[in-house]
Motif scaffolding. Structure first.
Motif, short mmCIF file in Angstrom:
data_model
loop_
_atom_site.label_atom_id
_atom_site.label_comp_id
_atom_site.label_asym_id
_atom_site.label_seq_id
_atom_site.Cartn_x
_atom_site.Cartn_y
_atom_site.Cartn_z
N THR A 192 -10.45 6.66 -5.56
CA THR A 192 -9.38 6.83 -4.58
C THR A 192 -9.56 8.13 -3.80
N GLU A 195 0.81 -1.22 0.00
CA GLU A 195 0.00 0.00 0.00
C GLU A 195 0.84 1.27 0.00
N LYS A 223 -7.20 0.25 -4.45
CA LYS A 223 -8.49 0.55 -5.07
C LYS A 223 -8.39 0.78 -6.57
N ALA A 224 -7.20 1.16 -7.02
CA ALA A 224 -7.00 1.42 -8.45
C ALA A 224 -6.58 0.17 -9.22
N GLU A 234 -1.83 1.76 -5.03
CA GLU A 234 -3.16 2.03 -4.50
C GLU A 234 -4.07 0.84 -4.82
N ALA A 262 -2.63 6.39 -7.02
CA ALA A 262 -3.61 5.87 -7.97
C ALA A 262 -3.14 6.08 -9.40
N ARG A 307 -4.36 10.14 -1.98
CA ARG A 307 -3.66 9.02 -2.64
C ARG A 307 -3.80 9.07 -4.16
#
Length: 395
Positions: free
Chosen positions: A330, A209, A215-216, A213, A338, A334
């Motif tokens: 994101t 992390e 989430k990306a 990222e 991302a 961040r």
């Protein structure tokens, strides 16, 4: 009462887009000429000449990985300045001929610089664009890369025909790099400050992390597959055109591609902001697959150019929408990670594709290679739905 839209075309947005455009233009200008330079100047083998071109991409991946991590601590403006300084120095060093190992080192370091610049400019743009027009704004911003990929190779091939062409290229790039550095000091961006809560317990983050990222990753993985599918077109179109006797039509392929992207992106960006990404992504993937089918079966010049238009609309618009998705899912603090996560995976697809497809080519034909990319594009449609699309419109 008429709704007042928040502005996109601010002075800072324009300057940052120009910085991104010129850095990528230099990248592609050298990409199509540096192999010839390595052979002429150092009499190296074809494989080493190819390495002189491709090692730049390795450097770019390293730059994006490092910049994405450091932007959270230093801010995108400082990272952009560092990237521009390294870019200027490495561009200047092309003027010296100190051997092939020296050339490979310079290429690697300049790749790091371009990766850093691209991540920093992408992060700055994501931060300064109004939330209600982020898709439209990133669509406009990404046109700077599209134009650079079309104009850079054209200028490079033209300069090669000049007397002392390589020196003309290196001096031109040096001047352009210093223009970028000067342009940076005209940018006065007021970026949102990251507070400790947003910056979140960095110590509690996993090693992954801190550089990526999470989430990306879903949309970035789709971009990797789509980039892989497109990479063969970018790398092998010259050989393919000779194989099917359409060399003249192929010379206009990327101009047709760029023209369609330029005309369509403003509208697809607005549509995404209004109705979410799905209404763009699904048609784009279908159109990209159709374009690849027509490209693989081309037997006349018009077929190749229509394929360019379809690929430009499908692949070209998917790319900018996917980049917007990576940012929108994101948190603002961040955005840098991302942006770098997206381009690391996307560039990986573009970079690994030609290598893998090139190993397969001796055992088949280019038509077969391009046909084999169609199932990969088709598979990406349900994959996009399960990883991203079913979540609906993004905030």
């Amino acid at each position: 009462m008429k709704e007042i839209k928040e502005p996109i075309w601010t002075k800072d947005f324009i300057i940052v887009s120009i910085i991104n455009f010129i850095s990528i233009l230099v990248f592609f200008l050298l990409m199509v000429t540096i192999s010839s330079y390595a052979v002429e100047a150092y009499h190296v083998s074809t494989s080493i000449a190819g390495l002189a071109a491709s090692i730049f991409i390795i450097g770019s991946l390293m730059g994006r990985l490092g910049a994405g991590r450091l932007i959270g601590n230093m801010g995108p403006q400082k990272m952009l300045l560092i990237g521009l300084i390294v870019f200027c120095v490495t561009t200047l060093l092309y003027l010296l001929e100190w051997g092939v190992a020296y050339l490979l080192t310079i290429r690697l370091l300049q790749g790091v610089a371009v990766g850093t610049i691209g991540t920093a400019t992408g992060t700055i743009v994501a931060m300064i664009l109004p939330a209600s027009r982020k898709g439209e704004g990133i669509g406009y911003f990404s046109l700077s890369a599209v134009l650079a990929t079309a104009i850079g190779p054209f200028i490079g091939m033209f300069m090669l025909k000049l007397e002392n062409g390589f020196h003309v290229i290196f001096y031109t790039n040096t001047v352009l790099s210093f223009i970028l550095l000067i342009a940076f000091f005209f940018v006065k961006i007021s970026l949102p400050q990251t507070n400790k809560k947003n910056g979140q317990q960095t110590g509690n983050l996993s090693l992954l992390e801190k550089f990526i990222e999470p989430k990306a990753i879903p949309i970035s993985f789709i971009a990797l597959l789509i980039g892989f599918a497109y990479s063969g077109v970018m790398s092998f179109i010259t050989f393919y055109a000779k194989e099917i006797n359409l060399v003249e039509a192929a010379s206009y392929f990327f101009l047709a591609y760029a023209a369609i992207v330029i005309c369509s992106r403003p509208y697809t960006g607005k549509l995404m902001d209004a109705r979410g990404p799905n209404i763009i992504v699904y048609p784009c993937l279908v159109i990209f697959a159709l374009g690849m089918l027509l490209f693989s079966q081309a037997s006349a010049g018009w077929m190749l150019l229509v394929a360019a238009a379809l690929i430009g609309f499908g692949y070209g618009n998917f790319n900018s929408i996917a980049q917007t998705i990576a940012v929108k899912v994101t948190e603002p603090h961040r955005f840098g990670l991302a942006t770098s996560t997206y381009f690391i995976l996307y560039d990986l697809g573009l970079g690994v594709g030609p290598f893998i497809l090139g190993m397969v080519e001796p055992y088949t034909t280019y038509r077969t290679i391009f046909v084999s990319m169609i199932p990969l594009i088709v598979i990406s449609i349900p994959l996009y739905y399960f990883l991203v699309g079913r979540k609906g419109k993004l905030v």
